[in-house]
Design a protein around this motif. Structure first.
Motif: not given
Length: 177
Positions: A165-167, A150-157, A159-161
């Motif tokens: 691993q996040g799940k 999967g992916v983890k995305v950070e845009i500014g402050d 976070v879209l996990d």
């Protein structure tokens, strides 16, 4: 690092305002990028930390290393040197870059994935993220094998996990509470 961000913010805003006034944002962005990368080198970092070196010696050394010809940027580096804050140049560059993107109604997204993304995957993911966040994005990818998938995305402050691993962490938290 948060301290550097706080210290760098007013410098970045002031420099950005001057660059905008002189209509030289892109060229100054390039000069700041070079300065930021040079300052992060171990030998240069050690040199600028030497208290026996004067601010003007440090400025001349940095200007010589990057071929700095812009007098405004050189004055800016001189101000940082006099204030003993040359080590914040990478953070000033990052914030200047964010201000440039904001001017163009764009945000920077850092996409972490367990494996390298193909160009097509990155293009599709960026398009989906632009729809979700309602803004143009400049995406940078980083590989983080700990995500498993999967992916983890950070845009500014924000976070879209969406990583495995996040799940797993969320499942563990739910089971232990």
């Amino acid at each position: 690092m948060a301290e550097f961000a706080t210290i760098a913010r007013p410098y970045a805003k002031a420099l950005f305002g001057l660059a905008q006034e002189k209509n030289q944002i892109e060229s100054w962005l390039g000069g700041l990028k070079e300065l930021a990368s040079v300052v992060q080198q171990e030998k240069v970092a050690a040199f600028i930390e030497q208290p026996e070196k004067s601010a003007s010696e440090k400025v001349e050394a940095l200007a010589g290393l990057v071929g700095l010809s812009n007098p405004n940027l050189k004055n800016f580096v001189s101000v940082l040197a006099e204030q003993k804050r040359l080590q914040i140049l990478p953070e000033v560059y990052a914030q200047f870059q964010d201000l440039t993107l904001a001017l163009n109604h764009t945000k920077r997204a850092v996409i972490y994935s367990a494996y390298p993304l193909s160009d097509a995957q990155l293009k599709d993911l960026t398009a989906d993220l632009q729809k979700r966040f309602g803004t143009n994005l400049e995406a940078v990818t980083k590989v983080d094998p700990e995500l498993i998938g999967g992916v983890k995305v950070e845009i500014g402050d924000q976070v879209l996990d969406l990583s495995l691993q996040g799940k797993l962490n969320a499942l563990y938290t739910a089971m232990t509470n």
